[in-house]
Design a protein around this motif. Structure first.
Motif, PDB file in Angstrom:
ATOM      1  N   ARG A   1       0.814  -1.218   0.000  1.00 55.36           N
ATOM      2  CA  ARG A   1       0.000   0.000   0.000  1.00 55.36           C
ATOM      3  C   ARG A   1       0.848   1.269   0.000  1.00 55.36           C
ATOM      4  O   ARG A   1       0.315   2.369   0.131  1.00 55.36           O
ATOM      5  CB  ARG A   1      -0.946  -0.012   1.210  1.00 55.36           C
ATOM      6  CG  ARG A   1      -2.104  -0.988   1.038  1.00 55.36           C
ATOM      7  CD  ARG A   1      -2.824  -1.242   2.340  1.00 55.36           C
ATOM      8  NE  ARG A   1      -4.072  -1.980   2.127  1.00 55.36           N
ATOM      9  CZ  ARG A   1      -4.145  -3.284   1.935  1.00 55.36           C
ATOM     10  NH1 ARG A   1      -3.034  -4.005   1.940  1.00 55.36           N
ATOM     11  NH2 ARG A   1      -5.320  -3.872   1.749  1.00 55.36           N
ATOM     12  N   GLY A   2       2.149   1.109  -0.128  1.00 56.15           N
ATOM     13  CA  GLY A   2       3.024   2.267  -0.248  1.00 56.15           C
ATOM     14  C   GLY A   2       3.522   2.849   1.054  1.00 56.15           C
ATOM     15  O   GLY A   2       4.071   3.958   1.064  1.00 56.15           O
ATOM     16  N   VAL A   3       3.342   2.136   2.167  1.00 51.67           N
ATOM     17  CA  VAL A   3       3.861   2.625   3.449  1.00 51.67           C
ATOM     18  C   VAL A   3       5.388   2.648   3.379  1.00 51.67           C
ATOM     19  O   VAL A   3       6.028   1.708   2.898  1.00 51.67           O
ATOM     20  CB  VAL A   3       3.377   1.734   4.608  1.00 51.67           C
ATOM     21  CG1 VAL A   3       4.120   2.057   5.900  1.00 51.67           C
ATOM     22  CG2 VAL A   3       1.874   1.908   4.802  1.00 51.67           C
ATOM     23  N   SER A   4       5.986   3.724   3.866  1.00 54.04           N
ATOM     24  CA  SER A   4       7.435   3.900   3.750  1.00 54.04           C
ATOM     25  C   SER A   4       8.214   3.123   4.796  1.00 54.04           C
ATOM     26  O   SER A   4       9.312   2.643   4.532  1.00 54.04           O
ATOM     27  CB  SER A   4       7.789   5.387   3.864  1.00 54.04           C
ATOM     28  OG  SER A   4       7.148   6.135   2.854  1.00 54.04           O
ATOM     29  N   GLU A   5       7.680   3.009   6.008  1.00 53.89           N
ATOM     30  CA  GLU A   5       8.409   2.339   7.085  1.00 53.89           C
ATOM     31  C   GLU A   5       7.435   1.808   8.120  1.00 53.89           C
ATOM     32  O   GLU A   5       6.342   2.339   8.300  1.00 53.89           O
ATOM     33  CB  GLU A   5       9.392   3.323   7.729  1.00 53.89           C
ATOM     34  CG  GLU A   5      10.265   2.744   8.817  1.00 53.89           C
ATOM     35  CD  GLU A   5      11.139   1.596   8.347  1.00 53.89           C
ATOM     36  OE1 GLU A   5      10.582   0.482   8.194  1.00 53.89           O
ATOM     37  OE2 GLU A   5      12.340   1.811   8.134  1.00 53.89           O
ATOM     38  N   TYR A   6       7.849   0.745   8.805  1.00 56.77           N
ATOM     39  CA  TYR A   6       7.033   0.139   9.853  1.00 56.77           C
ATOM     40  C   TYR A   6       7.892  -0.079  11.085  1.00 56.77           C
ATOM     41  O   TYR A   6       8.949  -0.708  11.022  1.00 56.77           O
ATOM     42  CB  TYR A   6       6.461  -1.197   9.376  1.00 56.77           C
ATOM     43  CG  TYR A   6       5.641  -1.936  10.408  1.00 56.77           C
ATOM     44  CD1 TYR A   6       6.020  -3.196  10.866  1.00 56.77           C
ATOM     45  CD2 TYR A   6       4.485  -1.366  10.941  1.00 56.77           C
ATOM     46  CE1 TYR A   6       5.264  -3.874  11.812  1.00 56.77           C
ATOM     47  CE2 TYR A   6       3.729  -2.031  11.891  1.00 56.77           C
ATOM     48  CZ  TYR A   6       4.117  -3.279  12.323  1.00 56.77           C
ATOM     49  OH  TYR A   6       3.370  -3.945  13.271  1.00 56.77           O
TER      50      TYR A   6
END
Length: 416
Positions: free
Chosen positions: A117-122
């Motif tokens: 979904r395009g999340v940059s970092e977790y």
């Protein structure tokens, strides 16, 4: 999944001027993000923390532009609902907005869903302050990009303790023994000695950069640098009294930013003054070295500086303290062990005063390692330089190599 537990001392680049909004579910995560906002590397950002998680973010940006970075906390045990909120948020997210998610599960499938979904970092809660700062910083550093340079501020606990001599020799050791491209910035505009110490007499220097902010760019800094050796360059002070040096607090920021984006190590020779701009430089530096002599005034001032900088830099290494000009015959001195005990830290170095050695170096425009390469003082400077650069042992057998490609960008000699 990337390693979320590394809170080691990798260099963290300052975060640029960006807007950040965080939507949290739990007080612990909100507190960590609020604490990150006070870190020196986040001082240019505008960060706002609110509650409500993903649902609040969807509602907030339904009819409003999104900031540069959105931080979302995923609630425990509701991953599917959170992914749905991300899908809704994507419909109103502006191009270029980066999303950082803080979650409570170490689940590869959930992580992959976030990345799709395009999340940059977790990040996995509980999160530490430096984890948050590092994650946001790395959002603005493309993979494979050269690291931002390390800034080392050297300041004397009082006048006449030899802080400039120490700064110049540390920079020389970083460039020579560590093989790292380095620039010395002499910030004592009226009385700086870096030009004398390196037998240089450049017609221009730091004053032209500071007093011409409208012209300040990498090309101007390029023209102002004077080359001392393959890996070492100097941004000298004019040492002229034709104008005063009542600088604004942010006057030196632009010069330091340009150098840190180009050179692996920038050594800042900070004069013994207490102004808004000198305080800002010390608080903002990656490494701080306080130079003192073994007397009561130095001890008092070192203690005051050490405590102030430690309290203003809670997430950074403590300032390093070097005791200079020790072992002078017949002079009453505070013993190094007592000095260290009084300020509450181990000394980074103890340098015995050798009048012929230091006098010869100063009069000849040379560094200690050039006058006495195998002496104890030269070895001490190499050890200090190695520690500052995060290397446990100095590379004393390494000769200076070719000019570092990074430094070439700003110190190349133009054909006359």
């Amino acid at each position: 999944m990337p390693d979320m537990t590394d809170t080691g001392e990798r260099l963290i680049a300052p975060v640029p001027r960006v807007a950040i909004q965080a939507f949290c579910e739990t007080p612990d995560v909100a507190t960590a993000i609020e604490a990150a906002a006070t870190d020196r590397r986040m001082q240019k950002t505008h960060l706002k923390v609110q509650t409500g998680g993903g649902a609040a973010a969807v509602e907030s940006y339904r009819h409003a532009p999104t900031p540069n970075v959105i931080v979302l906390e995923a609630p425990r045990g509701a991953q599917d609902a959170f992914l749905g909120q991300l899908d809704s948020l994507a419909e109103s997210c502006d191009a270029g907005t980066k999303v950082l998610v803080v979650g409570h599960v170490n689940d590869v499938l959930f992580y992959r869903d976030l990345m799709r979904r395009g999340v940059s970092e977790y990040l996995i809660a509980p999160v530490e302050v430096l984890e948050v700062v590092r994650a946001i910083s790395e959002l603005f550093n493309a993979p494979g990009a050269e690291p931002v340079g390390r800034s080392v501020a050297v300041v004397g606990a009082k006048g006449g303790v030899g802080a400039s001599t120490v700064a110049h020799n540390i920079a020389w050791s970083v460039a020579r023994a560590q093989g790292t491209a380095t620039v010395i910035v002499d910030l004592d505009i009226a009385f700086g000695t870096a030009g004398l110490d390196f037998n240089q007499d450049p017609p221009q220097g730091i004053a032209e950069a500071i007093f011409s902010p409208d012209r300040l760019d990498a090309n101007l800094v390029d023209r102002l640098l004077s080359k001392c050796s393959d890996n070492l360059s100097l941004l000298a002070a004019p040492a002229m009294l034709d104008r005063t040096c009542d600088l604004a607090e942010t006057s030196v920021d632009g010069v330091i930013d340009i150098l840190r984006n180009t050179v692996p190590c920038v050594v800042l020779d900070v004069p013994h003054v207490w102004t808004a701009w000198s305080r800002r430089i010390l608080v903002s530096a990656d490494e701080i070295v306080i130079v003192a002599t073994p007397d009561l005034a130095s001890l008092r001032n070192t203690k005051n500086l050490f405590d102030l900088l430690k309290s203003n830099r809670p997430n950074d290494r403590r300032p390093r303290v070097i005791l200079n000009m020790t072992a002078i015959p017949k002079r009453p001195e505070i013993a190094p062990a007592e000095f260290a005990k009084a300020i509450g830290t181990e000394l980074a170095g103890v340098l015995a005063f050798d009048a012929p050695l230091f006098g010869t170096a100063a009069n000849n425009g040379q560094m200690i390692a050039e006058v006495q390469p195998s002496g104890k003082v030269a070895e001490s400077f190499d050890d200090i330089a190695a520690a500052i650069m995060g290397r446990p042992e100095a590379k004393r057998t390494r000769s200076a190599g070719l000019l570092d490609p990074l430094l070439t960008k700003i110190v190349r000699r133009k054909a006359s």
